[in-house]
Scaffold this active site. Structure first.
Site, PDB file in Angstrom:
ATOM      1  CG  PHE A 146      -1.720   1.345   1.250  1.00 14.75           C
ATOM      2  CD1 PHE A 146      -3.065   1.114   0.246  1.00 14.75           C
ATOM      3  CD2 PHE A 146      -1.436   2.272   1.826  1.00 14.75           C
ATOM      4  CE1 PHE A 146      -3.810   2.350   0.167  1.00 14.75           C
ATOM      5  CE2 PHE A 146      -2.217   3.584   1.544  1.00 14.75           C
ATOM      6  CZ  PHE A 146      -3.405   3.536   1.052  1.00 14.75           C
ATOM      7  CG  ASP A 231       5.498   3.734   2.067  1.00 15.55           C
ATOM      8  OD1 ASP A 231       5.408   4.591   3.101  1.00 15.55           O
ATOM      9  OD2 ASP A 231       4.529   3.699   1.452  1.00 15.55           O
ATOM     10  CE  LYS A 260      -0.970   7.147   6.575  1.00 12.85           C
ATOM     11  NZ  LYS A 260      -0.823   5.959   5.841  1.00 12.85           N
TER      12      LYS A 260
HETATM   13  C1  PLP Z   1      -1.111   5.977   4.278  1.00  9.66           C
HETATM   14  C2  PLP Z   1       0.179   5.443   3.296  1.00  9.66           C
HETATM   15  C3  PLP Z   1       0.374   5.929   2.398  1.00  9.66           C
HETATM   16  C4  PLP Z   1      -0.242   7.136   1.731  1.00  9.66           C
HETATM   17  O1  PLP Z   1      -0.534   8.393   2.637  1.00  9.66           O
HETATM   18  P1  PLP Z   1      -1.494   9.427   2.196  1.00  9.66           P
HETATM   19  O2  PLP Z   1      -1.235  10.521   3.043  1.00  9.66           O
HETATM   20  O3  PLP Z   1      -2.880   8.727   2.529  1.00  9.66           O
HETATM   21  O4  PLP Z   1      -1.491   9.831   0.526  1.00  9.66           O
HETATM   22  C5  PLP Z   1       1.569   5.388   1.803  1.00  9.66           C
HETATM   23  N1  PLP Z   1       2.106   4.471   2.153  1.00  9.66           N
HETATM   24  C6  PLP Z   1       1.907   3.842   3.406  1.00  9.66           C
HETATM   25  C7  PLP Z   1       2.710   2.794   3.993  1.00  9.66           C
HETATM   26  C8  PLP Z   1       0.709   4.489   4.298  1.00  9.66           C
HETATM   27  O5  PLP Z   1       0.303   3.773   5.137  1.00  9.66           O
END
Ligand code: PLP
Length: 405
Positions: A146, A231, A260
């Site tokens: 994700f 990520d 985040k």
């Molecule tokens: C939440 C998330 C994203 C996307 O972040 P947004 O601020 O919603 O665009 C990408 N990678 C990971 C692992 C995430 O948990």
């Protein structure tokens, strides 16, 4: 007919239906707690075990973050044109570079924007530095990843619901199984510029890769001159009990992607790496009106300091171990596995349990807010400031729900 609130009615009538929220309308909050009224009555109090998917690692209404926001607002400067300088951006870049032990920082707004930026950056690096054939760059990604919801990010998702109906997709990605170093080695070719990976897969259900996976992947990338992009948007900044999930294997990725919790409750994301990669971006190559704006940057400086000075990674480690161990004592016919790292816990249910959503609804009735991920996994990810007493408040409620029919 069951009574529905005005907010539910308005949401149903006017808001896009791309989410399916529980009917809990949060109107005030403090620390790990939220209330559905402004008087903060006991009966309208809930424990937030989702923390905006880790955007609230520091907890709600943190005095240092609120003060930083107020201070910046009082200057009258929330956003300026990128044609001019901004002190909060300069100071945040320095702090973040130091924390990541890297040379350069690119600030964006949302997680997926930082992912897109890292993709653009590593492609350009590939053409300029690795001398990949024109338009042939590929990036290796993992099944069940994700990385967000833009068209490019869903182009390499393995989740059909994220993709269906949105074609045509962005080309240039190779999907391999997660946790499989041989698959990585085999997938790399002369045109591979980057390996994009979550050190622990979050949305997939708190999937912890086999021991040594990150270290070996990093070695393979080094050997083939492939950029290792981690990520860390959800697993970074203390969530797993270390500052970064890669720290569990003493791996320093070439590129950190952060978001985040970085913004301390406001949208801010970052790509962090050394100059030899970042410097392929020259003026005009990439941009964002709001990326690293003075308001969010001022809060983010404080957000990072709070994580470090309040030792949130350490608390996440300690409290996470306690929470997970206590959960494991709950015998339930529905539970296949309790797993986690730090305050990031997945409760995987058997398919026969009837789906995780009904358990999340039952937890909400017990005043605990959680969210299922995929069909059968309950995800627990409270703010990292949670105390043992607060966990002890939650445990009997989890027990009751996990032992229901
Ligand atoms: C939440 C998330 C994203 C996307 O972040 P947004 O601020 O919603 O665009 C990408 N990678 C990971 C692992 C995430 O948990």
């Amino acid at each position: 007919m069951p009574q529905i609130s005005e907010i539910e009615y308005l949401m149903d009538k006017y808001a896009a239906k791309n989410y399916h929220p529980l009917p809990i309308n949060i109107t005030s909050a403090q620390g790990v707690w939220v209330w559905t009224d402004n008087e903060q009555k006991e009966e309208s109090k809930y424990l937030d075990c989702l923390a905006a998917y880790s955007a609230l690692n520091q907890g709600y209404n943190h005095p240092r973050l609120i003060n930083a926001a107020m201070r910046q607002l009082s200057t009258g400067v929330t956003v300026t044109s990128r044609a001019f300088l901004s002190a909060p951006m300069a100071h945040l870049s320095k702090l973040l570079a130091e924390i990541c032990k890297k040379e350069k920082v690119l600030l964006m707004n949302t997680g997926v924007e930082a992912i897109e930026s890292a993709i653009k950056l590593t492609r350009k690096w590939g053409y300029q530095k690795k001398k990949v054939a024109a338009n042939q760059a590929n990036i290796i990604v993992c099944a069940n990843n994700f990385h967000g919801r833009t068209l490019t990010a869903i182009s390499f998702s393995s989740e059909s619901q994220y993709r269906d109906g949105f074609a045509p997709y962005t080309p240039g990605f190779k999907l391999i199984p997660y946790g499989d170093v041989q698959a990585l080695e085999q997938a790399i070719d002369d045109n591979t510029v980057a390996f994009l990976v979550e050190p622990i897969q979050g949305e997939a259900g708190i999937i912890i890769p086999p021991e040594g996976y990150l270290k070996k992947s990093k070695e393979i990338c080094e050997r083939h001159n492939v950029v290792f992009v981690a990520d860390c948007i959800q697993c970074g900044l203390g969530r797993t009990g270390k500052l970064f999930a890669c720290d569990w294997e003493n791996v320093i990725p070439d590129v950190y992607v952060l978001g985040k919790a970085l913004g301390g409750g406001f949208p801010l994301s970052a790509v962090v790496c050394d100059s030899k990669i970042m410097d392929v971006f020259q003026p005009g190559d990439h941009g964002s009106t709001f990326g690293g704006n003075p308001f969010c940057a001022a809060v983010a400086i404080e957000a990072l300091k709070v994580i470090l000075e309040e030792q949130l990674p350490e608390n996440s480690d300690k409290m996470g171990q306690y929470f997970l161990n206590e959960l494991k004592k709950i015998k339930s016919p529905h539970v296949k596995e309790y797993r986690g790292r730090g305050l990031w816990i997945g409760i995987e249910l058997y398919p026969e349990a009837g789906g995780a959503r009904r358990f999340c609804e039952a937890l909400a009735k017990e005043h605990i807010l959680c969210k299922e991920t995929h069909q059968n996994i309950i995800r627990i990810a409270p703010p990292l400031i949670i105390t043992k007493e607060e966990i002890d408040w939650a445990l009997p409620r989890f027990k009751k729900v996990l032992q229901m029919e």
